[in-house]
Design an enzyme around this catalytic site. Structure first.
Site, short mmCIF file in Angstrom:
data_model
loop_
_atom_site.label_atom_id
_atom_site.label_comp_id
_atom_site.label_asym_id
_atom_site.label_seq_id
_atom_site.Cartn_x
_atom_site.Cartn_y
_atom_site.Cartn_z
N ASN A 104 0.89 -0.96 0.10
CA ASN A 104 0.08 0.04 -0.13
C ASN A 104 0.81 1.20 0.17
O ASN A 104 2.12 1.32 -0.41
CB ASN A 104 -1.10 -0.17 1.15
CG ASN A 104 -2.35 0.67 0.79
OD1 ASN A 104 -2.31 1.98 0.76
ND2 ASN A 104 -3.39 -0.01 0.40
N ARG A 105 0.27 2.33 0.73
CA ARG A 105 0.94 3.72 0.05
C ARG A 105 1.99 4.38 1.39
O ARG A 105 1.32 4.11 2.49
CB ARG A 105 -0.08 4.68 0.02
CG ARG A 105 -0.89 4.32 -1.49
CD ARG A 105 -2.31 4.96 -1.62
NE ARG A 105 -2.54 4.70 -3.30
CZ ARG A 105 -3.22 3.54 -3.42
NH1 ARG A 105 -3.38 2.87 -2.29
NH2 ARG A 105 -3.51 3.26 -4.53
N HIS A 130 3.23 0.04 -3.00
CA HIS A 130 3.82 -1.30 -2.82
C HIS A 130 5.03 -1.43 -3.09
O HIS A 130 5.64 -2.11 -3.77
CB HIS A 130 2.85 -2.13 -3.99
CG HIS A 130 1.20 -2.32 -3.80
ND1 HIS A 130 0.63 -2.30 -2.84
CD2 HIS A 130 0.20 -2.39 -4.90
CE1 HIS A 130 -0.67 -2.53 -2.56
NE2 HIS A 130 -0.96 -2.37 -3.87
N HIS A 204 -1.49 -10.01 -2.99
CA HIS A 204 -2.41 -9.13 -3.79
C HIS A 204 -3.26 -9.90 -4.81
O HIS A 204 -3.36 -9.41 -6.09
CB HIS A 204 -1.43 -8.08 -4.54
CG HIS A 204 -2.17 -6.92 -4.82
ND1 HIS A 204 -3.41 -6.70 -5.74
CD2 HIS A 204 -2.00 -5.74 -4.30
CE1 HIS A 204 -3.91 -5.55 -5.83
NE2 HIS A 204 -2.93 -4.70 -5.02
N SER A 205 -3.67 -11.06 -4.42
CA SER A 205 -4.58 -12.07 -5.24
C SER A 205 -5.83 -11.24 -5.65
O SER A 205 -6.52 -10.70 -4.74
CB SER A 205 -4.75 -13.38 -4.87
OG SER A 205 -3.71 -14.02 -4.64
N ASP A 269 -11.65 0.89 -2.32
CA ASP A 269 -10.40 0.70 -2.34
C ASP A 269 -10.10 1.39 -1.10
O ASP A 269 -9.32 2.50 -0.81
CB ASP A 269 -9.75 1.75 -3.48
CG ASP A 269 -8.30 1.54 -3.60
OD1 ASP A 269 -7.75 0.52 -2.87
OD2 ASP A 269 -7.53 1.97 -4.61
N GLN A 306 -7.11 -4.15 3.10
CA GLN A 306 -7.67 -3.47 2.01
C GLN A 306 -8.45 -4.12 1.04
O GLN A 306 -8.08 -5.08 0.30
CB GLN A 306 -6.43 -2.70 1.23
CG GLN A 306 -6.49 -1.95 0.19
CD GLN A 306 -6.49 -0.46 0.72
OE1 GLN A 306 -6.12 -0.31 1.79
NE2 GLN A 306 -6.70 0.64 -0.22
N GLU A 333 -6.70 -7.53 0.59
CA GLU A 333 -5.32 -7.42 1.12
C GLU A 333 -5.11 -7.17 2.47
O GLU A 333 -5.13 -6.17 3.14
CB GLU A 333 -4.55 -6.15 0.44
CG GLU A 333 -4.81 -6.54 -0.93
CD GLU A 333 -4.62 -5.14 -1.72
OE1 GLU A 333 -3.52 -4.41 -1.67
OE2 GLU A 333 -5.57 -4.66 -2.60
C1 GLA Z 1 -3.93 -1.61 -4.23
C2 GLA Z 1 -4.33 -0.23 -4.10
C3 GLA Z 1 -5.08 0.22 -5.26
C4 GLA Z 1 -4.34 0.02 -6.52
C5 GLA Z 1 -4.20 -1.62 -6.54
C6 GLA Z 1 -3.31 -2.02 -7.69
O1 GLA Z 1 -5.17 -2.37 -3.84
O2 GLA Z 1 -5.13 0.26 -2.86
O3 GLA Z 1 -5.26 1.48 -5.04
O4 GLA Z 1 -3.29 0.72 -6.53
O5 GLA Z 1 -3.36 -1.96 -5.27
O6 GLA Z 1 -3.83 -1.47 -8.89
#
Ligand code: GLA
Length: 368
Positions: A104-105, A130, A204-205, A269, A306, A333
């Protein structure tokens, strides 16, 4: 209700480097090709009862296929992916991979730890997503079948060197996929470091329990009564808001597509705060697809999940001629919260020398 599956013991590790030179029951290996820069990638196939099959490649420690029976016993592949390694390298939106070092961010593409500032790659606007440009999902891991009392298993390992994508410390990583005889896919994560560093791994499936179409008709329950409020760039503001009374509320079973139009970004999201009393493995999500009857429960030791509804998919060519339209798959996630490095009030993601990072996520399959 919650069946704990802790206490699984690793019985032994078979050392093998030659393709096909091993014989762990239920595990087979073949080549999945060679990366653009010449690294050989191995595919492991884990076979369980009733035709259940999981396939994992060493590129990104990625789950490429997951075959589950429907109500009639017909097998279907319930994860999105590609047929070839070249496609994973060229265009994967993180299909099935292990993301990190920090999933994530990270806001502003930098963080400060113990007084030192670490600049990172900005690969999502001004932020890091990521793990950066060449995160763990784009590296070739080592793989070996393992003898595990719960069922066929593969253990993937990687040493991410000090400075990899800007992160400090040599990070020793291991992810083990176990296809248990009880009908579960269990993921065990482990990491150690020689310098303090943030670590937040996830898988991240993208799931589609129907095996085709969109996930709008899937019925989801999330045992999470709060979420981390995101700003316009999906960085948490720091506030934990209740889901009650919003289209984010999945505390009772609801269709994924039913309220999507009411969500400002046209889909989900969001990082949900898992309802939990302690740090053990807890039931987090229940996903059910009524037409096939396939169901998946997710249990995790993580504090967050997530829920991403594949909003950025828009006609991507995938496995066996599939075309992945918007919402063709959804991700659950399991993770620590986004931007935790900037939020001392969030559960910490800092791993220090002498500590061992351990997380477990279990996907439990059935039909109804
Ligand atoms: C995560 C993020 C999304 C996106 C996906 C990949 O789930 O939270 O915003 O970036 O990865 O596309």
């Amino acid at each position: 209700m919650v069946r704990f599956t802790c206490g699984v013991v690793l019985l032994g590790l078979l050392l093998t480097s030659d393709l096909g030179a091993t014989s762990v029951a239920g595990v087979s290996m073949d080549s999945f090709g060679t990366t653009g820069d010449g690294q050989a990638v191995t595919r492991f196939t884990l076979d369980g009862p009733g035709g259940v099959r999981a396939r994992v490649i060493t590129y990104g420690a990625t789950l490429t296929e997951l075959w589950l029976p429907d109500r009639q016993g017909t097998l279907g592949d319930v994860v999105l992916g590609f047929d070839s390694l070249a496609e994973y390298e060229a265009k994967s939106p993180y299909f099935g991979c292990t993301t990190g070092r920090v999933a994530n961010r990270i806001g502003g593409a930098r963080f400060t730890l113990d007084g030192v500032e670490y600049p990172l790659a900005a690969n999502d606007g001004a932020n890091t997503l990521h793990g950066g440009r060449r995160g763990l999902d784009k590296q070739v891991w080592q793989g070996a079948p393992v003898v595990h009392e719960a069922g066929p298993a593969v253990r993937l390992t990687l040493v991410s060197p000090d400075g990899d994508e800007g992160f400090p410390g040599n990070l020793d990583l291991a992810v083990t996929y176990i296809l248990t005889r009880d009908g579960e896919l269990r993921l065990e994560y482990q990491a150690t470091t020689d310098k303090a560093t943030p670590v937040n791994l996830t898988n991240h499936s993208y799931f589609n329990l129907a095996g085709a179409g969109t996930v709008h008709g899937h019925i989801l329950t999330l045992h999470a009564s709060r979420y981390t409020e995101p700003d316009a760039n999906l960085i948490p503001t720091g506030r934990l808001l209740p889901v009650a009374g919003t289209p984010l509320d999945f505390t009772r079973p609801a269709s994924v597509g039913g309220r999507m139009g009411q969500v400002s970004i046209g889909g989900y999201d969001h990082n949900y705060v898992i309802d939990r009393a302690d740090t053990g493995l807890v039931l987090t999500a229940d996903l059910y697809e009524p037409a096939s009857g396939r169901a998946m429960e997710v249990l995790t030791t993580e504090p967050g999940v997530q829920f991403y509804s594949g909003n950025f998919l828009s006609g991507l060519a995938g496995k066996a001629g599939a075309v992945y339209v918007r919402h063709a798959g959804l991700c659950l996630e399991t993770q620590h919260y986004p931007d935790a490095v900037h939020r001392p009030e969030f559960p910490s993601i800092i791993l220090r020398p002498g500590q061992t990072y351990r997380q477990v996520t279990v996907h439990r399959f059935s039909t109804r």
